[in-house]
Design a protein around this motif. Structure first.
Motif, PDB file in Angstrom:
ATOM      1  N   ALA A 169       0.987  -1.363   0.053  1.00 12.49           N
ATOM      2  CA  ALA A 169       0.090   0.061  -0.015  1.00 12.49           C
ATOM      3  C   ALA A 169       0.808   1.233   0.084  1.00 12.49           C
ATOM      4  CB  ALA A 169      -1.026   0.132   1.231  1.00 12.49           C
ATOM      5  N   PHE A 170       1.963   1.263   0.567  1.00  8.33           N
ATOM      6  CA  PHE A 170       2.909   2.273   0.718  1.00  8.33           C
ATOM      7  C   PHE A 170       3.583   2.610  -0.761  1.00  8.33           C
ATOM      8  CE2 PHE A 170       5.600   5.329   2.813  1.00  8.33           C
ATOM      9  CZ  PHE A 170       6.832   5.085   2.158  1.00  8.33           C
ATOM     10  N   ALA A 171       4.199   1.712  -1.101  1.00  4.63           N
ATOM     11  CA  ALA A 171       5.050   1.801  -2.583  1.00  4.63           C
ATOM     12  C   ALA A 171       4.734   0.869  -3.657  1.00  4.63           C
ATOM     13  CB  ALA A 171       6.517   1.668  -1.923  1.00  4.63           C
ATOM     14  N   GLY A 172       5.218   1.517  -4.949  1.00  3.62           N
ATOM     15  CA  GLY A 172       4.944   0.650  -5.893  1.00  3.62           C
ATOM     16  C   GLY A 172       6.199   0.770  -6.656  1.00  3.62           C
ATOM     17  N   PHE A 173       6.254  -0.007  -7.961  1.00  3.73           N
ATOM     18  CA  PHE A 173       7.427  -0.058  -8.486  1.00  3.73           C
ATOM     19  C   PHE A 173       6.975   0.170  -9.973  1.00  3.73           C
ATOM     20  CE2 PHE A 173      11.868  -1.079  -9.423  1.00  3.73           C
ATOM     21  CZ  PHE A 173      11.927  -1.650 -10.658  1.00  3.73           C
ATOM     22  N   ALA A 174       7.947   1.177 -10.583  1.00  2.00           N
ATOM     23  CA  ALA A 174       7.939   1.363 -12.223  1.00  2.00           C
ATOM     24  C   ALA A 174       8.942   1.260 -12.955  1.00  2.00           C
ATOM     25  CB  ALA A 174       7.088   2.839 -12.120  1.00  2.00           C
ATOM     26  N   ARG A 175       8.990   0.917 -14.234  1.00  2.00           N
ATOM     27  CA  ARG A 175      10.020   0.642 -14.950  1.00  2.00           C
ATOM     28  C   ARG A 175      10.629   2.168 -15.087  1.00  2.00           C
ATOM     29  NH1 ARG A 175       9.696  -1.773 -20.443  1.00  2.00           N
ATOM     30  NH2 ARG A 175      11.714  -0.444 -20.762  1.00  2.00           N
ATOM     31  N   GLN A 176      11.828   2.230 -15.788  1.00  2.30           N
ATOM     32  CA  GLN A 176      12.146   3.552 -16.277  1.00  2.30           C
ATOM     33  C   GLN A 176      11.583   3.975 -17.443  1.00  2.30           C
ATOM     34  OE1 GLN A 176      16.528   3.821 -17.057  1.00  2.30           O
ATOM     35  NE2 GLN A 176      16.833   2.231 -15.632  1.00  2.30           N
ATOM     36  N   PRO A 177      11.471   5.339 -17.508  1.00  2.00           N
ATOM     37  CA  PRO A 177      10.809   5.990 -18.673  1.00  2.00           C
ATOM     38  C   PRO A 177      11.327   5.670 -19.850  1.00  2.00           C
ATOM     39  CG  PRO A 177      11.401   7.644 -17.123  1.00  2.00           C
ATOM     40  CD  PRO A 177      12.158   6.342 -16.663  1.00  2.00           C
ATOM     41  N   PHE A 178      10.487   5.655 -21.113  1.00  2.00           N
ATOM     42  CA  PHE A 178      11.149   5.549 -22.367  1.00  2.00           C
ATOM     43  C   PHE A 178      11.742   6.855 -22.928  1.00  2.00           C
ATOM     44  CE2 PHE A 178       9.392   1.445 -23.739  1.00  2.00           C
ATOM     45  CZ  PHE A 178       8.563   1.174 -22.674  1.00  2.00           C
ATOM     46  N   GLY A 179      12.337   6.789 -23.970  1.00  2.00           N
ATOM     47  CA  GLY A 179      12.721   8.022 -24.441  1.00  2.00           C
ATOM     48  C   GLY A 179      11.596   8.473 -25.444  1.00  2.00           C
ATOM     49  N   PRO A 180      11.756   9.926 -26.139  1.00  2.00           N
ATOM     50  CA  PRO A 180      10.733  10.516 -26.853  1.00  2.00           C
ATOM     51  C   PRO A 180      10.395   9.823 -28.080  1.00  2.00           C
ATOM     52  CG  PRO A 180      12.935  11.579 -27.172  1.00  2.00           C
ATOM     53  CD  PRO A 180      13.131  10.591 -26.081  1.00  2.00           C
ATOM     54  N   LEU A 181      11.184   8.855 -28.486  1.00  2.00           N
ATOM     55  CA  LEU A 181      10.555   8.137 -29.617  1.00  2.00           C
ATOM     56  C   LEU A 181      10.317   6.777 -29.381  1.00  2.00           C
ATOM     57  CD1 LEU A 181      13.347   9.394 -32.161  1.00  2.00           C
ATOM     58  CD2 LEU A 181      11.137  10.016 -31.933  1.00  2.00           C
ATOM     59  N   ILE A 198       5.433  -6.392 -11.608  1.00  2.00           N
ATOM     60  CA  ILE A 198       6.581  -7.639 -12.026  1.00  2.00           C
ATOM     61  C   ILE A 198       6.230  -8.122 -12.993  1.00  2.00           C
ATOM     62  CG2 ILE A 198       8.258  -8.743 -10.931  1.00  2.00           C
ATOM     63  CD1 ILE A 198       8.330  -5.824 -10.186  1.00  2.00           C
ATOM     64  N   ASN A 199       5.209  -8.938 -12.938  1.00  2.00           N
ATOM     65  CA  ASN A 199       4.860 -10.043 -14.022  1.00  2.00           C
ATOM     66  C   ASN A 199       4.557  -9.453 -15.232  1.00  2.00           C
ATOM     67  OD1 ASN A 199       4.826 -12.246 -12.392  1.00  2.00           O
ATOM     68  ND2 ASN A 199       2.496 -11.914 -11.687  1.00  2.00           N
ATOM     69  N   THR A 200       3.987  -8.152 -15.249  1.00  2.00           N
ATOM     70  CA  THR A 200       4.042  -7.506 -16.512  1.00  2.00           C
ATOM     71  C   THR A 200       5.403  -7.151 -17.040  1.00  2.00           C
ATOM     72  OG1 THR A 200       1.937  -6.380 -15.569  1.00  2.00           O
ATOM     73  CG2 THR A 200       2.832  -5.589 -17.903  1.00  2.00           C
ATOM     74  N   LEU A 201       6.257  -6.544 -16.226  1.00  2.00           N
ATOM     75  CA  LEU A 201       7.481  -5.979 -16.447  1.00  2.00           C
ATOM     76  C   LEU A 201       8.278  -7.350 -17.021  1.00  2.00           C
ATOM     77  CD1 LEU A 201       9.213  -3.691 -16.176  1.00  2.00           C
ATOM     78  CD2 LEU A 201       9.908  -4.470 -14.031  1.00  2.00           C
ATOM     79  N   PHE A 202       8.213  -8.249 -16.588  1.00  2.00           N
ATOM     80  CA  PHE A 202       9.091  -9.573 -17.004  1.00  2.00           C
ATOM     81  C   PHE A 202       8.608 -10.148 -18.120  1.00  2.00           C
ATOM     82  CE2 PHE A 202      11.456  -8.541 -13.662  1.00  2.00           C
ATOM     83  CZ  PHE A 202      11.937  -9.484 -12.696  1.00  2.00           C
ATOM     84  N   SER A 203       7.387  -9.934 -18.612  1.00  2.00           N
ATOM     85  CA  SER A 203       6.865 -10.414 -19.862  1.00  2.00           C
ATOM     86  C   SER A 203       7.127  -9.556 -21.110  1.00  2.00           C
ATOM     87  CB  SER A 203       5.377 -10.813 -19.985  1.00  2.00           C
ATOM     88  OG  SER A 203       5.095 -10.852 -18.446  1.00  2.00           O
ATOM     89  N   GLN A 204       7.763  -8.562 -20.759  1.00  2.00           N
ATOM     90  CA  GLN A 204       7.986  -7.523 -21.860  1.00  2.00           C
ATOM     91  C   GLN A 204       8.686  -8.431 -22.977  1.00  2.00           C
ATOM     92  OE1 GLN A 204       7.569  -3.762 -21.617  1.00  2.00           O
ATOM     93  NE2 GLN A 204       5.658  -4.674 -20.553  1.00  2.00           N
TER      94      GLN A 204
END
Lengths: 304, 337, 549
Positions: free
Chosen positions: C333-345, C437-443
């Motif tokens: 509830a306190f924290a979540g994790f996000a991947r790094q942002p993408f570049g502009p393209l 995480i599951n989403t992230l790892f299935s990229q």
């Protein structure tokens, strides 16, 4: 009129060697024999091996392949190498100029204090301090958002926001400041000063010598051999500086504080063992060159 | 008070100078006290407060937890250290004193001989022989020295065969013993320089006078020079002790058996994760951290590290107190009018 | 009083005796002392030396945690199945590259150590280290013990960090590590009306979010000093960036650098960061902050809620929970994790995950190696792991204790379900976090060049000049010219590159490069078409096609 220690002491030459019995000569050499063995096997021998290694790929495992001067040629073509040498020399010069002489002065002045005070001061000067604590302390002082130095600069002196360790121009200076501020007495100098009898100073005073004059004509000449040795020692040591700078700036910004030894470790980390060894040998050559100049300049100070 | 004149003490200018001198010295002391103070304060700061920036002058909830923890450190650090802390402490003592008892006599006697006994054409090459290695960046001889401890006298991973046979040369292996730490320190070029500098400043006349009286050179050294040289011995002993006690890199390389590992290795193992100077790769930070997971669960944090650091530095401090007495003892110069 | 006696003085005599005694003692220290990896007869005991995690010797003492008790149980099981083997702990920090290097050279390293330390944490370094002989060859043992079957299929397929391109195995995967990302404070995010970080956010988005999150004492973002090392690669510019490095054939080092073709992108990225730092003032950072481990300044700022986002690897999640004294649901509830942002393209250089593998001491004899691998695999991938997880559950009755003790997800097949433990571990880890995480790892995974070309033993120029420039561009208050710096950087690296010989077979290299760029092109066309059209294709035509097209 100058007062010098030498004139107050009779010097007669030591008996020439020819008069010394063979037994005595042999026991004289016993003094140095163990030292010779140790110094040979653990001092020179590994060093020579290292020089040979710099002509190879210096692998940590596996086959040693001879490369001739390839490592040296590669280093000569690497723009980061002259940069590292420049930084090293500049740092060494600044550090010695700004911090070498203070401990001498402090030691001399410390001797002026009454014995009890002197003892207390020395205890406080040498309190046990963990290396971690020192590192954290200075990292905090230099923090660009909350550090004390920044506060002094902006709140007290009214200057615009300063860059300390992130300034390419000034980083070496800021790395040396702790050495300036954290001054203390040089223990070797105290040892030397201990051996000067009070009578010398009293005699000098009778002759009309003032505070600084006494220092110049009595304390300093007595310390001269020690100062000379320590200076040489300091030059050699400062040119190999690594740990402190690595902890504070990691060689940044833009390599402005990267010394030769630091680049050497970088090479090791990159798996370039042969190049790292060759670079160390290059540093050794530089240090040897400077030492020779030093001895030629200060010939009179060394009795060898 | 040798530098200040005996008369005219109450003179205003003199009092100002005296005050300035004191202020100068006390400021230097103060600068050393500040980090010490910070260290002590951090050692009683609860874990979550310790990293706040800017740091506080005094913790809001001081706690002695870290100090208590350190007494139990052997249990707490079980996953990291396999011996009780006292064992490492003892090993450090053995290595440090072993080094001192070997290195100080060897080095000082050689320095004395080089200064007073050995003259002529041999003197200069001998001096260079002893001192030349100071110019070498120490790190260069690390690996050859390491290999030497494995297969003395061959700095190779494996001893070569006796030419013409299949039998390898017999070698000495001092690696992973106390000797591996003590022997390479048997002679110290730096201390040689200091000793020699000091002995050089002893007037030759004293020695000549003693020679006239007869007796071996060694007796002259022992009876006359040695008492005069107590200050320099005290200083060298202090630095030798400090250097040997704090040494980390060399023992790391040559000591593997934890039963003979020194204190520096043990404490560094615990503190490495906390003071990670960072990496550009998170995996290595992660890995170092993983080992500390249960240490942290047990409550070890910056405060505990400060305590450990303090305990590590304490023996050197104690030694300093002892050495200081000898340093300030002064000198008895015999036969000098 | 003259004493011309020829006898040597008492002191001299004593010293000579001491010398003699010392020499004798020295001699006594040959051979025997110290632990040798030589085993005598085939029935002799095998001793494995470990430096700790992940293979610790059984824990002793009072107050063992559930994990420690479970671990001891599993460990004992293995010992029972393998008589004649003992495991011993040594004081050694396997994470210190210098010490490890020397130890491996001298044959004194523990039986297992992380691959990345000697390989500088990148694929070329890792492959080169194996070529140098720093890791044992595990192919036969893998076969014999069926270790591949113990691995999660994703992990088994991601081989560049533990297998050569020809299939020789030199490491055992142990953890899957996400690339670096950001932890964010959910409550703060809710204040500005966001429930989660948008999964396809760009650095421009991050700037806006960080600005909105900044209020009063609190900064929107805590970031480490190598920030540009995260931003610039999203433009394809990196030390080994897709648009800043290109292969060349020939006898000298096979790569050259180009920082001038797309220097405008560099300028844009640098300006973006400096705007955040200096104008928006939304970042808690310092040129000295290199450490984002859980004990560093950045993490501290996050815990104290002085920063809303902080960099980290996903694995820190349970560690952070431990540190903050929160239960897993509380942490979720306190924290979540996000991947790094993408570049502009739309380009990101990040892998969905990378495999953290462990290597084995090449000096181990065949039987020692077998036992060592067996122990490692048992405790971290196989039945031993299962026992540990089950036992933790039996002791505590709470599945989330498992993921508190062992970071999730695992490299083995137990990441989702463990027999004997109710529910899925995804739930135990924190529903929202696990979903991320599951989403992230299935990229989809960008091809890695190390999987295509033979390992180069001569490692070539290091990344020091690159980091030099990054530190200047990120923080310098003296005026500087990015274009001039970029040209200088390119020049330094290329000059260095020319002085290194190449050790690889040129045909194999050319063929591998060709296939690599084909695969990259296919990937980009599918997942980052704008980037493909506007950046990759021109660069490929300019630099790579002439020689390798």
């Amino acid at each position: 009129m100058t007062v010098s220690t030498d004139s107050m002491v009779q010097t007669s030459p030591a008996p020439p060697l020819a008069d010394v019995s063979p037994r005595r000569r042999w026991t004289n050499w016993l003094f140095v024999l163990p030292a010779i063995l140790f110094q040979f096997f653990w001092g020179w021998y590994p060093m020579v091996v290292a020089i040979f290694l710099s002509l190879t790929n210096a692998p940590i495992r596996g086959q040693v392949t001879f490369r001739g001067f390839e490592n040296y040629l590669r280093l000569s073509a690497d723009p980061l190498v002259p940069m590292a040498f420049r930084v090293t020399l500049l740092y060494g010069f600044l550090s010695i100029a700004l911090t070498f002489f203070i401990p001498i002065l402090v030691a001399i002045l410390l001797m002026e204090m009454p014995p009890k005070t002197m003892r207390i001061m020395m205890i406080l000067w040498y309190l046990p301090l963990s290396g971690i604590a020192s590192t954290l302390f200075w990292q905090y002082l230099y923090n660009e958002q909350f550090g004390i130095f920044q506060w002094i600069a902006t709140a007290v002196l009214g200057l615009p926001r300063q860059a300390f360790l992130s300034s390419e121009r000034w980083v070496l200076f800021w790395l040396i400041v702790p050495g300036i501020l954290m001054y203390g007495p040089g223990l070797y100098y105290i040892a030397g000063l201990q051996s000067i009898p009070k009578s010398y100073y009293e005699a000098a005073e009778i002759e009309g010598a003032g505070f600084w004059r006494k220092i110049w004509t009595i304390s300093l000449p007595r310390l001269r051999p020690i100062i000379s040795m320590t200076l040489l020692f300091s030059i050699i040591g400062t040119l190999q500086e690594f740990t402190w700078i690595d902890l504070m700036t990691r060689g940044g910004p833009n390599g402005a504080s990267r010394t030769v030894v630091m680049y050497m470790f970088t090479l090791l980390d990159n798996g370039r063992y042969g190049d790292a060894t060759a670079l160390a040998v290059m540093l050794f050559a530089l240090i040897m060159f400077l030492v020779l100049i030093y001895r030629a300049t200060f010939k009179s100070d060394l009795d060898v | 008070m040798s530098l200040f004149p005996a008369v005219g003490r109450k003179d205003f200018r003199l009092r100002v100078s005296w005050f300035a001198l004191q202020a100068f010295l006390w400021f230097g002391v103060f600068m050393h006290l500040v980090p010490f103070y910070i260290m002590m304060v951090t050692s009683i700061t609860p874990a979550d407060e310790a990293m706040s920036m800017p740091p506080k002058l005094w913790p809001s909830h001081p706690t002695l937890a870290a100090w208590n923890l350190v007494f139990r450190i052997s249990d707490v650090a079980k996953s990291v250290l396999s011996q009780p802390l006292s064992r490492y402490f003892l090993n450090s003592l053995i290595m440090t004193f072993g080094t001192m008892f070997l290195s100080i006599p060897v080095t000082s006697l050689a320095a004395y001989a080089s200064s007073k006994l050995i003259k002529g054409r041999v003197a200069k090459p001998l001096f260079i022989f002893f001192v030349g290695t100071l110019m070498l960046p120490g790190i260069v001889s690390l690996i050859p020295s390491f290999l030497l401890t494995r297969n003395f006298p061959f700095p190779l991973p494996v001893a070569p065969n006796i030419p013409g046979t299949d039998i390898p040369f017999p070698t000495l292996r001092i690696w992973n013993t106390y000797w591996a730490v003590i022997l390479p320190a048997g002679f110290s070029a730096g201390n040689f320089l200091l000793f020699k500098g000091y002995f050089d400043s002893i007037p030759d006349s004293i020695i000549n006078a003693a020679r006239v009286d007869g007796g071996s050179e060694f007796n002259i050294f022992r009876r006359i020079i040695l008492p005069m040289s107590i200050p320099v011995y005290a200083v060298v002993a202090y630095f030798e002790f400090g250097g040997a006690w704090e040494s980390y890199l060399w023992p790391l390389v040559v000591i593997q058996d934890s039963k003979i590992a020194p204190l520096t290795l043990a404490i560094r193992r615990i503190s490495d994760a906390f003071v990670a100077t960072g990496t550009t790769n998170p995996q290595s930070a992660l890995g170092a951290f993983a080992q500390m997971a249960d240490l942290i669960a047990q409550g070890l944090s910056w405060n505990g590290l400060m305590v450990l650091g303090l305990l590590q530095a304490l023996p050197v401090f104690i030694f300093f107190i002892i050495a200081r007495e000898y340093l300030l003892k002064g000198v008895k110069i015999q036969g000098l009018k | 009083m003259t004493n011309p006696s020829p006898r040597i003085s008492r002191r001299d005599f004593l010293r000579l005796m001491a010398l003699g005694a010392g020499a004798t003692a020295l001699y006594a220290c040959t051979g025997g002392k110290g632990i040798s990896t030589e085993s005598g007869s085939p029935t002799a005991k095998i001793t494995l030396r470990t430096a700790g995690w992940p293979i610790d010797v059984p824990f002793t003492g009072e107050n063992l945690t559930p994990f420690q008790r479970a671990y001891n149980k599993a460990f004992q099981q293995w010992l029972d199945m393998n008589p004649g083997v003992s495991v011993e702990q040594i004081e050694f920090n396997v994470w210190a590259a210098d010490a490890l290097r020397t130890a491996v050279a001298g044959g004194t390293a523990p039986f297992h150590y992380p691959i990345g330390v000697l390989g500088s944490w990148n694929v070329p370094g890792i492959q080169a280290s194996f070529a140098e002989g720093l890791f044992a060859n595990l192919t036969a043992v893998f076969e014999k013990q069926g270790i591949l079957d113990l691995l999660d299929p994703k992990v088994a397929a991601s081989t560049s960090r533990w297998k050569t391109k020809d299939g020789v195995i030199f490491g055992i995967p142990y953890e899957i590590v996400s690339s670096e990302g950001f932890f964010f404070n959910r409550a703060h995010l809710a204040e500005i009306g966001l429930e989660e970080i948008p999964p396809d956010w760009t650095w421009q988005d991050l700037r806006e979010i960080a600005l909105k999150l900044t209020r009063g004492d609190r900064k929107g973002l805590a970031m480490a000093a190598y920030v540009l090392d995260w931003i610039l690669p999203t433009y394809g510019i990196d030390f080994d960036g897709l648009l800043s490095r290109y292969p060349v054939p020939g006898r000298s080092f096979n790569w050259r650098w180009d920082f001038t073709t797309f220097v405008d992108d560099i300028v844009e990225g640098v300006n973006l960061w400096r705007a955040m730092y200096l104008e928006d003032q939304s970042v808690y950072t310092d040129p000295n902050y290199w450490d984002f481990s859980q004990n560093g300044q950045l993490a501290a700022a996050f815990y104290q809620e002085k920063a809303s986002m902080t960099p980290g690897i996903h694995l820190f999640f349970s560690d952070m929970a431990n540190k903050m004294g929160k239960t897993i649901p509380e942490m979720d509830a306190f924290a979540g994790f996000a991947r790094q942002p993408f570049g502009p393209l739309g380009y990101s250089y990040q892998l969905p995950f990378s495999v953290s593998a462990w290597a084995f001491n090449p000096d181990l004899k065949a039987d020692e190696l077998e036992k060592a691998v067996s122990l490692f695999a048992y405790m971290t991938l196989g039945d031993g792991f299962k026992t540990i997880a089950q036992e933790i559950y039996n002791i505590t009755g709470d599945p989330s204790e498992i993921v508190r003790a062992i970071r999730w997800p695992f490299a083995n097949k137990y990441s989702h379900e463990i027999p004997g433990v109710p529910g899925t571990l995804d739930e135990a880890t924190g529903k929202r976090y696990a979903a991320t995480i599951n989403t992230l790892f299935s990229q989809p995974k960008l091809p890695e060049v190390g999987e295509y070309i033979p390992a180069e033993v001569n490692r070539g120029p290091g990344d020091t000049p690159w980091y030099d420039k990054l530190t200047r561009w990120a923080y310098s208050t003296d005026p500087f010219d990015v274009k001039a710096d970029a040209a200088e950087l390119e020049n330094i690296l290329n000059q260095q590159a020319k002085t290194f010989p190449s050790s690889v077979d040129q045909n194999a290299f050319a063929e591998g490069i060709h296939r690599y760029y084909q695969d990259v092109a296919a990937y980009l066309q599918a997942h980052a078409p704008r980037f493909y059209e506007e950046r990759f294709k021109p660069f490929y035509d300019l630099r790579i096609k002439p020689e390798f097209g």
